[in-house]
Design a protein around this motif. Structure first.
Motif, mmCIF file in Angstrom:
data_model
loop_
_atom_site.group_PDB
_atom_site.id
_atom_site.type_symbol
_atom_site.label_atom_id
_atom_site.label_comp_id
_atom_site.label_asym_id
_atom_site.label_seq_id
_atom_site.Cartn_x
_atom_site.Cartn_y
_atom_site.Cartn_z
ATOM 1 N N LEU A 96 -7.776 3.218 0.731
ATOM 2 C CA LEU A 96 -7.088 3.413 2.004
ATOM 3 C C LEU A 96 -7.958 4.099 3.045
ATOM 4 O O LEU A 96 -7.559 4.232 4.207
ATOM 5 N N THR A 97 -9.128 4.551 2.634
ATOM 6 C CA THR A 97 -10.031 5.235 3.564
ATOM 7 C C THR A 97 -11.388 4.546 3.575
ATOM 8 O O THR A 97 -11.799 3.979 2.554
ATOM 9 N N ARG A 147 -9.705 5.049 7.398
ATOM 10 C CA ARG A 147 -8.487 4.459 7.952
ATOM 11 C C ARG A 147 -8.755 3.583 9.171
ATOM 12 O O ARG A 147 -7.821 3.017 9.740
ATOM 13 N N GLN A 198 -8.241 -0.329 -5.124
ATOM 14 C CA GLN A 198 -7.620 -0.253 -3.807
ATOM 15 C C GLN A 198 -8.067 1.019 -3.086
ATOM 16 O O GLN A 198 -8.124 2.089 -3.676
ATOM 17 N N THR A 236 0.813 -1.196 0.000
ATOM 18 C CA THR A 236 0.000 0.000 0.000
ATOM 19 C C THR A 236 0.850 1.250 0.000
ATOM 20 O O THR A 236 2.043 1.216 0.269
ATOM 21 N N GLY A 237 0.194 2.373 -0.287
ATOM 22 C CA GLY A 237 0.826 3.656 -0.129
ATOM 23 C C GLY A 237 1.203 4.309 -1.427
ATOM 24 O O GLY A 237 1.353 3.677 -2.456
ATOM 25 N N VAL A 245 -6.258 -1.503 4.356
ATOM 26 C CA VAL A 245 -6.273 -1.513 2.891
ATOM 27 C C VAL A 245 -7.403 -2.421 2.427
ATOM 28 O O VAL A 245 -7.549 -3.542 2.924
ATOM 29 N N GLU A 272 0.040 2.436 6.392
ATOM 30 C CA GLU A 272 -1.403 2.404 6.150
ATOM 31 C C GLU A 272 -2.058 1.367 7.048
ATOM 32 O O GLU A 272 -1.782 0.183 6.937
#
Length: 201
Positions: free
Chosen positions: A186-187, A189, A184, A13-14, A34, A31
């Protein structure tokens, strides 16, 4: 099963700016949650058409991996620090613990290292070839050098950009598994209440 676990824990991730392995390691560990969709194709030696499956994946650093296959049949798997749980077609959960299968949890340590791009652990278990590609893309080729990985795989290749976009596993039997990751996220979180329940058995 091991292939599914590896596939799940290498969901890197990231955002990637300076594309180096050290940069990936730093960013991938930052992160907490995910989420992604996956499509998996397994080309079995001697078969004309690959076997295809798809579903969703969730990785939470404080919970573990939730892998939910939707098609061609329902399959849910959860892996955390102490156990692996598998539920197939609504049947009763099958639970494997570190005590009943210690070898499985040697993989658990390694898979977390893959997820975090832990360079030290990767280089202990693989010959590592990292390549920075144009437009902030990258490729990481892992050739196993420790048992039992070297008895299972010829190599594992990860490729991506902002996220990990693809995984290819070439095994010793001549089969190839390709996993494409998409959507994908990431939020948020933190996990929702529903997502937290996915890890409860």
């Amino acid at each position: 099963m091991i292939k599914i676990l590896i596939a799940g824990f290498v969901l890197l991730t990231g955002s990637v700016q300076a594309v180096t392995l050290d940069e990936l390691q730093l960013r991938f560990s930052q992160e907490p949650v995910v989420r992604a969709d996956f499509t998996q194709q397994r080309q079995i030696k001697g078969m004309v058409k690959p076997l295809t499956s798809n579903g969703q994946m969730l990785i939470a650093q404080d919970k573990g991996l939730w892998w939910h296959q939707v098609a061609p049949f329902p399959l849910t798997m959860v892996l955390d620090e102490t156990r692996m749980v598998q539920v197939m077609n609504g049947q009763a959960p099958q639970i494997v613990t570190a005590e009943t299968n210690p070898q499985m949890f040697q993989f658990n340590h390694l898979l977390r290292a893959l997820f975090q791009a832990d360079r030290q652990v990767l280089e202990q278990n693989f010959t590592v070839a990292f390549t920075s590609l144009p437009e902030e893309q990258w490729r990481l080729v892992l050739i196993p050098k420790t048992s039992p990985l070297d008895k299972l795989f010829n190599d594992i290749t990860l490729r991506g950009g902002t996220f990990l976009d693809g995984i290819e596993l070439n095994d010793r039997q001549g089969d190839v598994t390709r996993i494409t990751l998409s959507n994908q996220r990431l939020t948020p979180r933190t996990l929702s209440d529903d997502e937290k329940q996915r890890f409860v058995f």
